[in-house]
Motif scaffolding. Structure first.
Motif, PDB file in Angstrom:
ATOM      1  N   ALA A  83       3.910  -4.904  -8.085  1.00 17.07           N
ATOM      2  CA  ALA A  83       2.499  -4.657  -7.779  1.00 17.07           C
ATOM      3  C   ALA A  83       2.067  -5.465  -6.558  1.00 17.07           C
ATOM      4  O   ALA A  83       1.356  -4.954  -5.680  1.00 17.07           O
ATOM      5  CB  ALA A  83       1.630  -4.999  -8.988  1.00 17.07           C
ATOM      6  N   LEU A  84       2.501  -6.718  -6.484  1.00 17.71           N
ATOM      7  CA  LEU A  84       2.163  -7.569  -5.341  1.00 17.71           C
ATOM      8  C   LEU A  84       2.768  -7.009  -4.048  1.00 17.71           C
ATOM      9  O   LEU A  84       2.105  -6.974  -3.007  1.00 17.71           O
ATOM     10  CB  LEU A  84       2.648  -9.002  -5.579  1.00 17.71           C
ATOM     11  CG  LEU A  84       2.412  -9.980  -4.436  1.00 17.71           C
ATOM     12  CD1 LEU A  84       0.922 -10.124  -4.128  1.00 17.71           C
ATOM     13  CD2 LEU A  84       3.038 -11.333  -4.755  1.00 17.71           C
ATOM     14  N   ILE A  85       4.010  -6.555  -4.113  1.00 15.99           N
ATOM     15  CA  ILE A  85       4.665  -5.985  -2.928  1.00 15.99           C
ATOM     16  C   ILE A  85       3.924  -4.727  -2.474  1.00 15.99           C
ATOM     17  O   ILE A  85       3.694  -4.526  -1.270  1.00 15.99           O
ATOM     18  CB  ILE A  85       6.153  -5.706  -3.205  1.00 15.99           C
ATOM     19  CG1 ILE A  85       6.912  -7.033  -3.306  1.00 15.99           C
ATOM     20  CG2 ILE A  85       6.756  -4.809  -2.129  1.00 15.99           C
ATOM     21  CD1 ILE A  85       8.319  -6.916  -3.838  1.00 15.99           C
ATOM     22  N   PHE A 120     -10.344   1.416 -14.494  1.00 10.38           N
ATOM     23  CA  PHE A 120     -10.487   1.953 -15.847  1.00 10.38           C
ATOM     24  C   PHE A 120      -9.639   3.215 -15.997  1.00 10.38           C
ATOM     25  O   PHE A 120      -8.906   3.382 -16.977  1.00 10.38           O
ATOM     26  CB  PHE A 120     -11.940   2.324 -16.146  1.00 10.38           C
ATOM     27  CG  PHE A 120     -12.930   1.193 -16.172  1.00 10.38           C
ATOM     28  CD1 PHE A 120     -12.542  -0.144 -16.146  1.00 10.38           C
ATOM     29  CD2 PHE A 120     -14.284   1.469 -16.229  1.00 10.38           C
ATOM     30  CE1 PHE A 120     -13.489  -1.168 -16.175  1.00 10.38           C
ATOM     31  CE2 PHE A 120     -15.235   0.465 -16.263  1.00 10.38           C
ATOM     32  CZ  PHE A 120     -14.837  -0.857 -16.246  1.00 10.38           C
ATOM     33  N   LEU A 121      -9.777   4.112 -15.022  1.00 12.77           N
ATOM     34  CA  LEU A 121      -9.072   5.391 -15.082  1.00 12.77           C
ATOM     35  C   LEU A 121      -7.558   5.204 -14.993  1.00 12.77           C
ATOM     36  O   LEU A 121      -6.795   5.844 -15.731  1.00 12.77           O
ATOM     37  CB  LEU A 121      -9.555   6.314 -13.961  1.00 12.77           C
ATOM     38  CG  LEU A 121     -11.018   6.757 -14.047  1.00 12.77           C
ATOM     39  CD1 LEU A 121     -11.433   7.469 -12.765  1.00 12.77           C
ATOM     40  CD2 LEU A 121     -11.246   7.632 -15.264  1.00 12.77           C
ATOM     41  N   PHE A 122      -7.119   4.330 -14.111  1.00  9.43           N
ATOM     42  CA  PHE A 122      -5.680   4.126 -13.944  1.00  9.43           C
ATOM     43  C   PHE A 122      -5.076   3.420 -15.157  1.00  9.43           C
ATOM     44  O   PHE A 122      -3.916   3.643 -15.501  1.00  9.43           O
ATOM     45  CB  PHE A 122      -5.375   3.358 -12.664  1.00  9.43           C
ATOM     46  CG  PHE A 122      -5.824   4.062 -11.418  1.00  9.43           C
ATOM     47  CD1 PHE A 122      -6.075   5.427 -11.382  1.00  9.43           C
ATOM     48  CD2 PHE A 122      -6.030   3.343 -10.250  1.00  9.43           C
ATOM     49  CE1 PHE A 122      -6.496   6.067 -10.228  1.00  9.43           C
ATOM     50  CE2 PHE A 122      -6.450   3.977  -9.082  1.00  9.43           C
ATOM     51  CZ  PHE A 122      -6.684   5.336  -9.077  1.00  9.43           C
ATOM     52  N   LEU A 128       0.268  -1.614 -14.356  1.00  9.86           N
ATOM     53  CA  LEU A 128      -0.472  -2.149 -13.216  1.00  9.86           C
ATOM     54  C   LEU A 128       0.198  -1.732 -11.910  1.00  9.86           C
ATOM     55  O   LEU A 128      -0.485  -1.370 -10.942  1.00  9.86           O
ATOM     56  CB  LEU A 128      -0.572  -3.669 -13.291  1.00  9.86           C
ATOM     57  CG  LEU A 128      -1.242  -4.330 -12.081  1.00  9.86           C
ATOM     58  CD1 LEU A 128      -2.708  -3.933 -11.983  1.00  9.86           C
ATOM     59  CD2 LEU A 128      -1.095  -5.848 -12.154  1.00  9.86           C
ATOM     60  N   SER A 129       1.511  -1.765 -11.864  1.00  9.76           N
ATOM     61  CA  SER A 129       2.221  -1.341 -10.648  1.00  9.76           C
ATOM     62  C   SER A 129       1.896   0.109 -10.308  1.00  9.76           C
ATOM     63  O   SER A 129       1.686   0.444  -9.141  1.00  9.76           O
ATOM     64  CB  SER A 129       3.732  -1.509 -10.823  1.00  9.76           C
ATOM     65  OG  SER A 129       4.056  -2.861 -10.897  1.00  9.76           O
ATOM     66  N   ILE A 187      -1.167   3.921  -6.856  1.00  7.71           N
ATOM     67  CA  ILE A 187      -2.151   4.994  -6.668  1.00  7.71           C
ATOM     68  C   ILE A 187      -3.310   4.515  -5.799  1.00  7.71           C
ATOM     69  O   ILE A 187      -3.737   5.203  -4.875  1.00  7.71           O
ATOM     70  CB  ILE A 187      -2.661   5.520  -8.027  1.00  7.71           C
ATOM     71  CG1 ILE A 187      -1.517   6.143  -8.825  1.00  7.71           C
ATOM     72  CG2 ILE A 187      -3.788   6.534  -7.829  1.00  7.71           C
ATOM     73  CD1 ILE A 187      -1.864   6.430 -10.280  1.00  7.71           C
ATOM     74  N   GLU A 188      -3.827   3.339  -6.104  1.00  7.57           N
ATOM     75  CA  GLU A 188      -4.965   2.809  -5.336  1.00  7.57           C
ATOM     76  C   GLU A 188      -4.585   2.562  -3.887  1.00  7.57           C
ATOM     77  O   GLU A 188      -5.334   2.897  -2.966  1.00  7.57           O
ATOM     78  CB  GLU A 188      -5.495   1.517  -5.962  1.00  7.57           C
ATOM     79  CG  GLU A 188      -6.721   0.946  -5.282  1.00  7.57           C
ATOM     80  CD  GLU A 188      -8.001   1.739  -5.512  1.00  7.57           C
ATOM     81  OE1 GLU A 188      -8.980   1.499  -4.779  1.00  7.57           O
ATOM     82  OE2 GLU A 188      -8.046   2.601  -6.418  1.00  7.57           O
ATOM     83  N   ALA A 189      -3.410   1.968  -3.666  1.00  8.70           N
ATOM     84  CA  ALA A 189      -2.965   1.702  -2.293  1.00  8.70           C
ATOM     85  C   ALA A 189      -2.788   3.014  -1.536  1.00  8.70           C
ATOM     86  O   ALA A 189      -3.178   3.113  -0.357  1.00  8.70           O
ATOM     87  CB  ALA A 189      -1.666   0.903  -2.303  1.00  8.70           C
ATOM     88  N   ALA A 190      -2.217   4.017  -2.186  1.00  5.12           N
ATOM     89  CA  ALA A 190      -2.050   5.325  -1.540  1.00  5.12           C
ATOM     90  C   ALA A 190      -3.407   5.906  -1.165  1.00  5.12           C
ATOM     91  O   ALA A 190      -3.580   6.447  -0.063  1.00  5.12           O
ATOM     92  CB  ALA A 190      -1.283   6.272  -2.455  1.00  5.12           C
TER      93      ALA A 190
END
Length: 195
Positions: free
Chosen positions: A20-22, A74-76, A93-94, A99-102
């Motif tokens: 997730a950090l990467i 919440f959704l993810f 979380l990863s 998804i959020e980063a994309a």
């Protein structure tokens, strides 16, 4: 190595948190490579930017769209629970960070910036600063962990509150944002413009 050794449930949570950090750091690096500005062009960083149609919107640590990113979390979290139920929370979380980063990369592409300008109330939108985009992902992670701890009914109630409050205060929210990006409605555009 077998397929089971690569499954989300077989890896240690530390590896998934590292993943997730990467992903988060890759988001920042790619935004930089895309030419996004690191911080607001004003030259300083604010904790909160309260103006919606100002040059500081989407440039500082938080703004009126921060609740939308918490709702993303919440959704993810819900999505991760549905498709990776047996996986450690760090694996979910990863997925959420991916998804959020994309989305953050897509949102800051010329295609979506132009779409925001033409189809939504964000007429002068020029994209996020790298700081704001990174904080959007951090707030998504906050929402993710909140959803992991709260009862479902309370998570839903908070999401509804955020949507109603931002809809009332700034005439925009996650629901309206998605609607106007995908299928612009003239009546909504007029209402958002305060006309």
């Amino acid at each position: 190595m077998t397929a089971a050794e690569f499954s989300p449930s077989s890896s240690s949570p530390k590896r998934w948190f590292l993943a997730a950090l990467i992903l988060f750091l890759l988001q920042i690096a790619i935004l930089y490579a895309m030419g996004r500005i690191p911080i607001c062009e004003c030259g300083y960083v604010k904790l909160w930017e309260g103006g919606v149609n100002t040059s500081g919107n989407s440039q500082h640590l938080s703004d009126w769209y921060t609740p939308s990113h918490i709702i993303h979390g919440f959704l993810f979290y819900g999505l991760g629970w549905l498709i990776l139920r047996r996986a450690p929370i760090a694996a979910r979380l990863s997925l959420a960070v991916l998804i959020e980063a994309a989305w953050e990369l897509l949102e800051n592409s010329p295609l979506i910036i132009d779409r925001y300008r033409t189809a939504t109330m964000a007429l002068g939108y020029t994209g996020d600063s790298i700081l704001n985009s990174a904080m959007d992902t951090v707030f998504m992670a906050v929402g993710f962990f909140v959803a992991s701890r709260l009862p479902v009914w309370l998570t839903i109630a908070i999401a509804i509150f955020f949507e109603l409050a931002t809809g009332y205060i700034i005439r925009d929210n996650l629901t309206l944002n998605v609607l106007m990006l995908i299928w612009p409605v003239d009546a909504v555009r007029v209402w958002q413009g305060g006309l």
